[in-house]
Design a protein around this motif. Structure first.
Motif, PDB file in Angstrom:
ATOM      1  N   UNK A 233      -2.821   0.986 -25.160  1.00  0.00           N
ATOM      2  CA  UNK A 233      -2.031  -0.164 -25.608  1.00  0.00           C
ATOM      3  C   UNK A 233      -0.856   0.235 -26.496  1.00  0.00           C
ATOM      4  N   UNK A 234      -0.932   1.417 -27.110  1.00  0.00           N
ATOM      5  CA  UNK A 234       0.183   1.850 -27.956  1.00  0.00           C
ATOM      6  C   UNK A 234       1.390   2.277 -27.139  1.00  0.00           C
ATOM      7  N   UNK A 235       1.169   2.696 -25.879  1.00  0.00           N
ATOM      8  CA  UNK A 235       2.270   3.276 -25.116  1.00  0.00           C
ATOM      9  C   UNK A 235       3.390   2.277 -24.820  1.00  0.00           C
ATOM     10  N   UNK A 236       3.111   1.053 -24.349  1.00  0.00           N
ATOM     11  CA  UNK A 236       4.232   0.117 -24.132  1.00  0.00           C
ATOM     12  C   UNK A 236       5.043  -0.127 -25.399  1.00  0.00           C
ATOM     13  N   UNK A 240       8.943   0.820 -25.898  1.00  0.00           N
ATOM     14  CA  UNK A 240       9.932  -0.180 -26.335  1.00  0.00           C
ATOM     15  C   UNK A 240      10.755   0.344 -27.514  1.00  0.00           C
ATOM     16  N   UNK A 241      10.073   0.952 -28.478  1.00  0.00           N
ATOM     17  CA  UNK A 241      10.771   1.488 -29.650  1.00  0.00           C
ATOM     18  C   UNK A 241      11.757   2.578 -29.241  1.00  0.00           C
ATOM     19  N   UNK A 242      11.313   3.474 -28.358  1.00  0.00           N
ATOM     20  CA  UNK A 242      12.179   4.580 -27.914  1.00  0.00           C
ATOM     21  C   UNK A 242      13.370   4.035 -27.136  1.00  0.00           C
ATOM     22  N   UNK A 243      13.152   2.959 -26.362  1.00  0.00           N
ATOM     23  CA  UNK A 243      14.240   2.397 -25.550  1.00  0.00           C
ATOM     24  C   UNK A 243      15.378   1.822 -26.401  1.00  0.00           C
ATOM     25  N   UNK A 244      15.107   1.591 -27.681  1.00  0.00           N
ATOM     26  CA  UNK A 244      16.154   1.058 -28.566  1.00  0.00           C
ATOM     27  C   UNK A 244      17.177   2.119 -28.955  1.00  0.00           C
ATOM     28  N   UNK A 245      16.808   3.387 -28.788  1.00  0.00           N
ATOM     29  CA  UNK A 245      17.769   4.441 -29.140  1.00  0.00           C
ATOM     30  C   UNK A 245      17.950   5.495 -28.047  1.00  0.00           C
ATOM     31  N   UNK A 246      17.212   5.362 -26.935  1.00  0.00           N
ATOM     32  CA  UNK A 246      17.355   6.331 -25.845  1.00  0.00           C
ATOM     33  C   UNK A 246      17.148   5.628 -24.508  1.00  0.00           C
ATOM     34  N   UNK A 247      17.914   6.057 -23.504  1.00  0.00           N
ATOM     35  CA  UNK A 247      17.821   5.429 -22.181  1.00  0.00           C
ATOM     36  C   UNK A 247      16.940   6.224 -21.223  1.00  0.00           C
ATOM     37  N   UNK A 248      16.329   7.310 -21.697  1.00  0.00           N
ATOM     38  CA  UNK A 248      15.460   8.108 -20.825  1.00  0.00           C
ATOM     39  C   UNK A 248      14.212   8.544 -21.584  1.00  0.00           C
ATOM     40  N   UNK A 249      13.343   9.259 -20.873  1.00  0.00           N
ATOM     41  CA  UNK A 249      12.055   9.677 -21.437  1.00  0.00           C
ATOM     42  C   UNK A 249      12.020  11.167 -21.772  1.00  0.00           C
ATOM     43  N   UNK A 260       7.379  13.772 -28.117  1.00  0.00           N
ATOM     44  CA  UNK A 260       6.478  14.792 -27.595  1.00  0.00           C
ATOM     45  C   UNK A 260       5.206  14.888 -28.437  1.00  0.00           C
ATOM     46  N   UNK A 261       5.364  14.775 -29.756  1.00  0.00           N
ATOM     47  CA  UNK A 261       4.203  14.801 -30.647  1.00  0.00           C
ATOM     48  C   UNK A 261       3.270  13.637 -30.320  1.00  0.00           C
ATOM     49  N   UNK A 262       3.859  12.455 -30.157  1.00  0.00           N
ATOM     50  CA  UNK A 262       3.056  11.277 -29.805  1.00  0.00           C
ATOM     51  C   UNK A 262       2.337  11.484 -28.476  1.00  0.00           C
ATOM     52  N   UNK A 263       3.079  11.887 -27.434  1.00  0.00           N
ATOM     53  CA  UNK A 263       2.496  12.021 -26.096  1.00  0.00           C
ATOM     54  C   UNK A 263       1.440  13.129 -26.055  1.00  0.00           C
ATOM     55  N   UNK A 264       1.645  14.189 -26.807  1.00  0.00           N
ATOM     56  CA  UNK A 264       0.689  15.303 -26.847  1.00  0.00           C
ATOM     57  C   UNK A 264      -0.673  14.844 -27.377  1.00  0.00           C
ATOM     58  N   UNK A 265      -0.650  13.959 -28.369  1.00  0.00           N
ATOM     59  CA  UNK A 265      -1.900  13.434 -28.919  1.00  0.00           C
ATOM     60  C   UNK A 265      -2.402  12.219 -28.133  1.00  0.00           C
ATOM     61  N   UNK A 266      -1.469  11.458 -27.570  1.00  0.00           N
ATOM     62  CA  UNK A 266      -1.852  10.288 -26.775  1.00  0.00           C
ATOM     63  C   UNK A 266      -2.775  10.693 -25.634  1.00  0.00           C
ATOM     64  N   UNK A 267      -2.470  11.803 -24.991  1.00  0.00           N
ATOM     65  CA  UNK A 267      -3.268  12.225 -23.835  1.00  0.00           C
ATOM     66  C   UNK A 267      -4.754  12.414 -24.165  1.00  0.00           C
ATOM     67  N   UNK A 268      -5.116  13.301 -25.114  1.00  0.00           N
ATOM     68  CA  UNK A 268      -6.552  13.462 -25.394  1.00  0.00           C
ATOM     69  C   UNK A 268      -7.201  12.210 -25.969  1.00  0.00           C
ATOM     70  N   UNK A 269      -6.466  11.440 -26.772  1.00  0.00           N
ATOM     71  CA  UNK A 269      -7.029  10.185 -27.267  1.00  0.00           C
ATOM     72  C   UNK A 269      -7.313   9.223 -26.110  1.00  0.00           C
TER      73      UNK A 269
END
Length: 357
Positions: A233-236, A240-249, A260-269
């Protein structure tokens, strides 16, 4: 049960084969993941849904493949020894991988656009099989060279599982400083995801030796499955937050970035709870067999091998169909599964192929 028939494992293999079809089809229609032919869509909501689904699948399904493959390796090696173990395993991995490399990958590429044959050679989808071949060879060589004592490990507690999640998050982040997840390396490996694959392969071996699959505690499954749902549920929100300052992933793929820090921990969680839930649910609710389940589980490997050109062909056939992108994904997934299952049934009737796939 560690040495008996485990119908639920075969059913998980069928489930994962279907997820592979969904993942690749999602990628084909705008979800993150990469594919031979991408049919772009301006529907931001639909492509975001496909990307989220792919992120969830990516978090656990290939790691679970490696875990299951490793789980049965100790028993096979114990029964057969070094040479027979490799004699049985290597052809089942190498021959399908080379078939894809030499024929199916060039076919998929040239269905989309004409390309020189030698420039279209590649393993692409078969990266998993090549990685599993390397892992299998490494396991066999270690068993041959070293006299390993079978150590006993208790099933991880909730505390140790949390420590594992933190460890994997850090390992992911460090690895992706050098190997971003959106880049392919030798044999089309996405090395940024390999910490999970290597660790889960090792855990599969440990799980077999310690009968972990029969010791999964429902309370811990429930706890970490809830953690997985919260993580998802945190990913959307983060998107959204990232889309306010960047148009890509780009920031999510690797490097010294907060994304990257978020996604690295998001995966095992995310994947720890899902894998525990899948193993526990299938063991307690789907540990049975019937003619259809037996057919699909027996065909799961060949479905994995042949589904790519079917997806690409359907994409091209349906490209002018004016329907919502999610409906088109559903249509392609259903047809691909049915067609690949029928092809698999035919291939399994060929005696020599039957021993390989």
């Amino acid at each position: 049960m560690g040495k008996g028939t485990m119908h639920y494992i075969n059913n998980i293999k069928s489930f994962l084969a279907i997820l592979v079809i969904i993942f690749h089809t999602n990628s084909a229609y705008g979800g993150e993941g990469g594919w031979y032919y991408i049919e772009s869509s301006n529907n931001f909501i639909s492509t975001s849904i496909l990307t989220l689904i792919n992120a969830i699948f990516q978090s656990f399904f290939m790691g679970l493949f490696f875990f299951i493959a490793a789980y049965f390796s100790p028993r096979s090696y114990d029964n057969k020894g070094f040479y027979q173990f490799l004699k049985d395993r290597v052809p089942k991995l190498l021959i399908p991988a080379m078939f894809y490399f030499l024929l199916l990958n060039p076919l998929c590429i040239n269905l989309v656009a004409k390309k020189n044959y030698f420039n279209s050679l590649g393993f692409y989808n078969m990266w998993f099989i090549i990685a599993l071949l390397y892992f299998t060879l490494a396991y066999a060589i270690i068993r041959k060279v070293f006299t390993l004592k079978v150590r006993k490990y208790e099933f991880p507690s909730s505390k140790n599982t949390f420590i594992f999640i933190i460890f994997m998050g850090l390992l992911n982040f460090i690895t992706r400083l050098f190997f971003p997840t959106n880049q392919l390396y030798i044999h089309d490996f996405s090395l940024g995801y390999f910490p999970q694959y290597i660790i889960l392969f090792l855990l599969g071996i440990i799980a077999y030796r310690n009968n972990w699959l029969n010791k999964i505690d429902n309370k811990m499954v429930t706890l970490y499955y809830k953690v997985s749902l919260i993580s998802i549920l945190t990913m959307p929100l983060v998107f959204f937050i990232v889309s306010t300052y960047s148009s890509n992933l780009e920031g999510f793929y690797g490097g010294f970035t907060l994304e990257s820090l978020y996604y690295s921990f998001w995966e095992p969680f995310t994947y720890v709870g899902i894998i525990l839930k899948v193993l526990y649910y299938f063991q307690h609710r789907l540990n049975y067999n019937n003619s259809f389940l037996q057919l699909t589980s027996r065909s799961s490997y060949s479905i994995y091998i042949i589904q790519a050109p079917i997806i690409v062909s359907l994409q091209l056939l349906l490209k002018n169909l004016d329907v919502d992108i999610l409906l088109k994904v559903l249509l392609v997934v259903l047809i691909t599964f049915i067609v690949s299952l029928f092809f698999s049934i035919f291939l399994l009737k060929i005696p020599k192929l039957n021993k390989i796939i």
